[in-house]
Design a protein around this motif. Sequence first.
Motif, PDB file in Angstrom:
ATOM      1  N   ALA A  72       0.833  -1.208   0.000  1.00 28.09           N
ATOM      2  CA  ALA A  72       0.000   0.000   0.000  1.00 28.09           C
ATOM      3  C   ALA A  72       0.860   1.248   0.000  1.00 28.09           C
ATOM      4  O   ALA A  72       0.719   2.139   0.823  1.00 28.09           O
ATOM      5  CB  ALA A  72      -0.943  -0.002   1.203  1.00 28.09           C
TER       6      ALA A  72
ATOM      7  N   GLY B 225      -5.994   6.062   1.412  1.00 28.20           N
ATOM      8  CA  GLY B 225      -6.296   4.796   2.055  1.00 28.20           C
ATOM      9  C   GLY B 225      -7.544   4.842   2.908  1.00 28.20           C
ATOM     10  O   GLY B 225      -8.127   3.797   3.224  1.00 28.20           O
TER      11      GLY B 225
ATOM     12  N   LEU C 154      -1.623   1.723  -3.943  1.00 29.13           N
ATOM     13  CA  LEU C 154      -2.855   2.479  -3.706  1.00 29.13           C
ATOM     14  C   LEU C 154      -3.461   2.976  -5.006  1.00 29.13           C
ATOM     15  O   LEU C 154      -4.687   3.034  -5.147  1.00 29.13           O
ATOM     16  CB  LEU C 154      -2.577   3.647  -2.755  1.00 29.13           C
ATOM     17  CG  LEU C 154      -2.546   3.266  -1.275  1.00 29.13           C
ATOM     18  CD1 LEU C 154      -1.839   4.336  -0.459  1.00 29.13           C
ATOM     19  CD2 LEU C 154      -3.960   3.050  -0.739  1.00 29.13           C
TER      20      LEU C 154
ATOM     21  N   LEU D  31      -6.243  -5.159  -0.535  1.00 27.03           N
ATOM     22  CA  LEU D  31      -4.974  -4.437  -0.531  1.00 27.03           C
ATOM     23  C   LEU D  31      -4.230  -4.835   0.740  1.00 27.03           C
ATOM     24  O   LEU D  31      -4.676  -4.555   1.853  1.00 27.03           O
ATOM     25  CB  LEU D  31      -5.225  -2.925  -0.571  1.00 27.03           C
ATOM     26  CG  LEU D  31      -4.027  -1.982  -0.528  1.00 27.03           C
ATOM     27  CD1 LEU D  31      -3.052  -2.278  -1.659  1.00 27.03           C
ATOM     28  CD2 LEU D  31      -4.496  -0.528  -0.599  1.00 27.03           C
TER      29      LEU D  31
ATOM     30  N   GLU E 288     -13.982   3.916  -0.798  1.00 25.51           N
ATOM     31  CA  GLU E 288     -13.776   2.901  -1.824  1.00 25.51           C
ATOM     32  C   GLU E 288     -12.604   1.973  -1.519  1.00 25.51           C
ATOM     33  O   GLU E 288     -12.523   0.876  -2.090  1.00 25.51           O
ATOM     34  CB  GLU E 288     -13.550   3.562  -3.191  1.00 25.51           C
ATOM     35  CG  GLU E 288     -14.741   4.313  -3.735  1.00 25.51           C
ATOM     36  CD  GLU E 288     -14.857   5.747  -3.208  1.00 25.51           C
ATOM     37  OE1 GLU E 288     -15.705   6.489  -3.724  1.00 25.51           O
ATOM     38  OE2 GLU E 288     -14.104   6.108  -2.265  1.00 25.51           O
ATOM     39  N   ILE E 289     -11.694   2.390  -0.630  1.00 23.01           N
ATOM     40  CA  ILE E 289     -10.485   1.604  -0.385  1.00 23.01           C
ATOM     41  C   ILE E 289     -10.406   1.046   1.029  1.00 23.01           C
ATOM     42  O   ILE E 289      -9.993  -0.104   1.242  1.00 23.01           O
ATOM     43  CB  ILE E 289      -9.225   2.456  -0.688  1.00 23.01           C
ATOM     44  CG1 ILE E 289      -9.140   2.727  -2.196  1.00 23.01           C
ATOM     45  CG2 ILE E 289      -7.942   1.767  -0.196  1.00 23.01           C
ATOM     46  CD1 ILE E 289      -7.969   3.594  -2.612  1.00 23.01           C
ATOM     47  N   LYS E 290     -10.800   1.808   2.031  1.00 21.97           N
ATOM     48  CA  LYS E 290     -10.481   1.449   3.414  1.00 21.97           C
ATOM     49  C   LYS E 290     -11.057   0.105   3.846  1.00 21.97           C
ATOM     50  O   LYS E 290     -10.456  -0.601   4.659  1.00 21.97           O
ATOM     51  CB  LYS E 290     -10.927   2.548   4.371  1.00 21.97           C
ATOM     52  CG  LYS E 290     -12.419   2.735   4.515  1.00 21.97           C
ATOM     53  CD  LYS E 290     -12.713   3.844   5.535  1.00 21.97           C
ATOM     54  CE  LYS E 290     -14.199   4.040   5.727  1.00 21.97           C
ATOM     55  NZ  LYS E 290     -14.466   5.103   6.733  1.00 21.97           N
TER      56      LYS E 290
ATOM     57  N   ALA F   3      -5.371   0.168  -6.415  1.00 26.30           N
ATOM     58  CA  ALA F   3      -6.646   0.040  -5.712  1.00 26.30           C
ATOM     59  C   ALA F   3      -7.648   1.077  -6.203  1.00 26.30           C
ATOM     60  O   ALA F   3      -8.838   0.777  -6.387  1.00 26.30           O
ATOM     61  CB  ALA F   3      -6.419   0.185  -4.210  1.00 26.30           C
ATOM     62  N   ALA F   4      -7.184   2.301  -6.430  1.00 24.47           N
ATOM     63  CA  ALA F   4      -8.071   3.364  -6.912  1.00 24.47           C
ATOM     64  C   ALA F   4      -8.633   3.023  -8.290  1.00 24.47           C
ATOM     65  O   ALA F   4      -9.820   3.234  -8.566  1.00 24.47           O
ATOM     66  CB  ALA F   4      -7.321   4.687  -6.954  1.00 24.47           C
TER      67      ALA F   4
ATOM     68  N   ALA G 206     -11.185   0.278  -7.969  1.00 24.14           N
ATOM     69  CA  ALA G 206     -12.436   0.852  -7.460  1.00 24.14           C
ATOM     70  C   ALA G 206     -13.200   1.573  -8.564  1.00 24.14           C
ATOM     71  O   ALA G 206     -14.437   1.504  -8.630  1.00 24.14           O
ATOM     72  CB  ALA G 206     -12.134   1.807  -6.300  1.00 24.14           C
TER      73      ALA G 206
ATOM     74  N   SER H  18     -11.265  -2.538   2.127  1.00 21.53           N
ATOM     75  CA  SER H  18     -10.534  -3.627   1.475  1.00 21.53           C
ATOM     76  C   SER H  18      -9.057  -3.613   1.826  1.00 21.53           C
ATOM     77  O   SER H  18      -8.282  -4.371   1.247  1.00 21.53           O
ATOM     78  CB  SER H  18     -10.708  -3.516  -0.045  1.00 21.53           C
ATOM     79  OG  SER H  18     -12.069  -3.606  -0.405  1.00 21.53           O
ATOM     80  N   LEU H  19      -8.670  -2.753   2.750  1.00 22.62           N
ATOM     81  CA  LEU H  19      -7.267  -2.593   3.137  1.00 22.62           C
ATOM     82  C   LEU H  19      -6.978  -3.393   4.400  1.00 22.62           C
ATOM     83  O   LEU H  19      -7.677  -3.261   5.403  1.00 22.62           O
ATOM     84  CB  LEU H  19      -6.967  -1.106   3.374  1.00 22.62           C
ATOM     85  CG  LEU H  19      -5.624  -0.744   4.010  1.00 22.62           C
ATOM     86  CD1 LEU H  19      -4.470  -1.150   3.089  1.00 22.62           C
ATOM     87  CD2 LEU H  19      -5.563   0.755   4.312  1.00 22.62           C
TER      88      LEU H  19
END
Length: 444
Positions: free
Chosen positions: A32, A115, A37, A52, A119-121, A40-41, A44, A123-124
């Motif tokens: 990450a 992060g 990242l 991630l 949309e990301i947090k 990941a974006a 998304a 899956s992190l």
Amino acid sequence: MKTNCCQSPQEVTQQASSNQDNLHLPVAVIGAGPVGLAAAAHLASYEQPFILLESGSQVGENILTWGHVQVFSPWKYNMDKSALKLLKKQDWNEPDQDELPTGKALVDQYLKPLGNTLEIKNSLFVNTKVLSISRKNTDKMKTANREEQPFIIYAEQNDKLVQFEARAVIDATGIWGNPNPANSNGIWLKEEKEINHQIFYGIPDIVGKDKDRYLNKRVAVVGSGHSAINSLLELAKLKEVHPATEIVWILRKNRVKEAFGGEELDALEARGALGRRIHKLVNSNVFEVITPFRIQHVNEKEGKIELMGESQGELKAISEIDEVVVNTGNRPDFSNLSEVRTSIDSATESVKALAPLIDPNIHSCGTVRAHGEKELRQPEKYLYIVGAKSYGRAPTFLMATGYEQVRSVVAYLSGDDEAAKKVKLDLPETGVCSTNLNATNSCC
């Protein structure tokens, strides 16, 4: 498949495994940092399920080890476009596009907010160190039905072994933190490893938290790139206040002026200024410059360090060293990929198809052409090595290049073949380079 903040890795895997078709499994992004990242974006943006996995306790943790260092390129070249779209949907304070960020600013003002986007947090997974990647019930030797099997990712999370399943893997773990030795032959010898408490591999915070380690000491800096120059400039500041500090600069180059770069002619002002500053200090005899010197052995001698090496065909010793700062670059670690099929160039240790494009013997960062999914493909289908790790030992990697890599890879994994094939970089004429991320003539 979407995850939520309350799900364990095992629950994620169980849900993924319940789907018969691998297309319902997540794409696993490992690392990450900026490129991971960005991947990941982009995932998304295509509404693709992903996980991630980050070994550190937060996003961008590796960058914080050089958080005090300022990069050459302004903010506008250090942020991914899909990432910006996510951030602008949040309550985010966008930095001045023309300012030069430090590593810490990159983390605090860009990576951490990214992060933390919706949309990301969810899956992190932090504190999740990937140990190995394989195909389900299929070792490296087996070919039959190999591509139909999902990837199995083994990771250590908070001292426990966990597993994930994924339909594709994007390895964005980078190379920072896996340094080359001081030894000019590139070999790690036992003696150098045994005295690592007196050796710093990377960019120490010499006028900050690491000050006491270097003041009034005899310090050797090994390397000729921007990392070494940054270390030398910081030591020079320390010497102004503590004149008993001695500085020895050890280079492999035939002439020290080869390390000064373009100076006034450099199209990037911050990079040219770095060359001018070090040139002035060398002329003022602030450092003892020893070049060419190729280290063959690093030894401990009565609490001091002795560097044995070759200079002009003769064996010589540099003795009575208290501390050594080694800035000789980094190399990739492929141990987590030992059970999947990869194609790695034997010289650069880069993705094989990239080697002729990025070879530092031929190219600078400004002459590496844009490339994407096609060049990054591995023999193991749906496995991609991206970012600095895809460049192996070559110091010609740009953050913007990594963003374009993952944009293309994610487009392909999302079925957008046309977007995957169109690769383009918007850079200044000379490329976008940083001050201190590698030890050779780096542009990272």
